[in-house]
Scaffold this motif. Structure first.
Motif, PDB file in Angstrom:
ATOM      1  N   MET A   1      33.999  11.674 -73.162  1.00 12.68           N
ATOM      2  CA  MET A   1      33.076  11.547 -74.307  1.00 12.68           C
ATOM      3  C   MET A   1      33.051  10.163 -74.606  1.00 12.68           C
ATOM      4  O   MET A   1      33.946   9.648 -74.416  1.00 12.68           O
ATOM      5  N   LYS A   2      31.736   9.590 -75.111  1.00 16.00           N
ATOM      6  CA  LYS A   2      31.459   8.436 -75.449  1.00 16.00           C
ATOM      7  C   LYS A   2      30.849   8.710 -76.860  1.00 16.00           C
ATOM      8  O   LYS A   2      30.057   9.436 -77.168  1.00 16.00           O
ATOM      9  N   TYR A   3      31.154   7.292 -77.399  1.00 14.82           N
ATOM     10  CA  TYR A   3      30.849   7.249 -78.761  1.00 14.82           C
ATOM     11  C   TYR A   3      30.319   5.837 -79.055  1.00 14.82           C
ATOM     12  O   TYR A   3      31.001   4.840 -78.655  1.00 14.82           O
ATOM     13  N   THR A  13      35.263   5.237 -75.400  1.00 13.95           N
ATOM     14  CA  THR A  13      35.346   6.422 -74.439  1.00 13.95           C
ATOM     15  C   THR A  13      36.475   6.969 -74.355  1.00 13.95           C
ATOM     16  O   THR A  13      37.665   6.515 -74.492  1.00 13.95           O
ATOM     17  N   VAL A  14      36.589   8.501 -74.118  1.00 10.63           N
ATOM     18  CA  VAL A  14      37.584   9.231 -74.154  1.00 10.63           C
ATOM     19  C   VAL A  14      37.494  10.153 -73.210  1.00 10.63           C
ATOM     20  O   VAL A  14      36.667  10.872 -72.804  1.00 10.63           O
ATOM     21  N   SER A  15      38.511  10.261 -72.016  1.00 13.47           N
ATOM     22  CA  SER A  15      38.338  11.282 -70.954  1.00 13.47           C
ATOM     23  C   SER A  15      39.538  12.027 -71.247  1.00 13.47           C
ATOM     24  O   SER A  15      40.872  11.404 -70.888  1.00 13.47           O
TER      25      SER A  15
END
Length: 185
Positions: A1-3, A13-15
């Protein structure tokens, strides 16, 4: 997910992942391997880049794994962590570009890298210690060209990077200098 937030010039970013690797080589005897193993890797990777101002930038990253041997010819290894792989890694850096008279375009940056401990064997009996390293960057950019001097392992810290048993280990790279010239068009 990118914010991409609206309150600051940045990217976060979160992976999250849950992976299973099949047919991993298993040591059947000291000199014999078979592809009977399996490993499960679960983890999270976080990253962030923020431009505090047009000339001051910070970045950071964090990775945490939970890696387990889930199948092996040697049942005593099931549930252990595979050798060589650190389960935690992190980095943080900052970079500032000067503006003004003769020093316009000169930049300086620095950062820290943390490499967590890892195992020297799949039996998890010997551990390779964690290490924190410092890096430095000096640069100059004018119009569409630039030059950077990157120094990794700034303090020339001697450390063991990884082991494959307690008899076979390798040191990490000492201080190194890399000069890069770049252009854009």
């Amino acid at each position: 997910m990118k914010y991409v937030p609206t309150f600051v010039d940045g990217l976060f970013t979160v992976s999250l992942f849950d992976l299973t690797r099949h047919n991993v080589p298993s040591n059947v005897t000291l000199f014999t391997q078979m592809q009977t193993g399996e490993m499960r890797s679960r983890g999270v990777e976080l990253g962030g880049k923020v431009n505090i101002t047009d000339d001051f930038r910070v970045t950071g990253a964090f990775t945490a794994y939970d890696i387990d041997i889930t199948k092996d010819a040697n049942s005593a290894l099931i549930g252990n962590t595979p050798l060589i792989v650190p389960e935690v890694m992190a980095s943080a850096s900052a970079d500032y570009t000067f503006r003004g008279d003769w020093y316009d375009g000169i930049s300086i940056g620095g950062g820290l890298r943390y490499i967590g401990s890892s195992w020297a064997d799949n039996a998890n009996t010997a551990m390779v210690p964690a290490v924190t390293l410092a890096d430095l960057k000096l640069g100059y950019e004018k119009e569409n060209w630039g030059v950077d001097l990157n120094v990794t392992n700034l303090f020339n810290k001697t450390y063991v990077a990884s082991c494959q048993t307690t008899l076979t280990c390798s040191y990490g790279e000492g201080r190194s200098f890399k000069l890069k010239v770049h252009t854009t068009w």
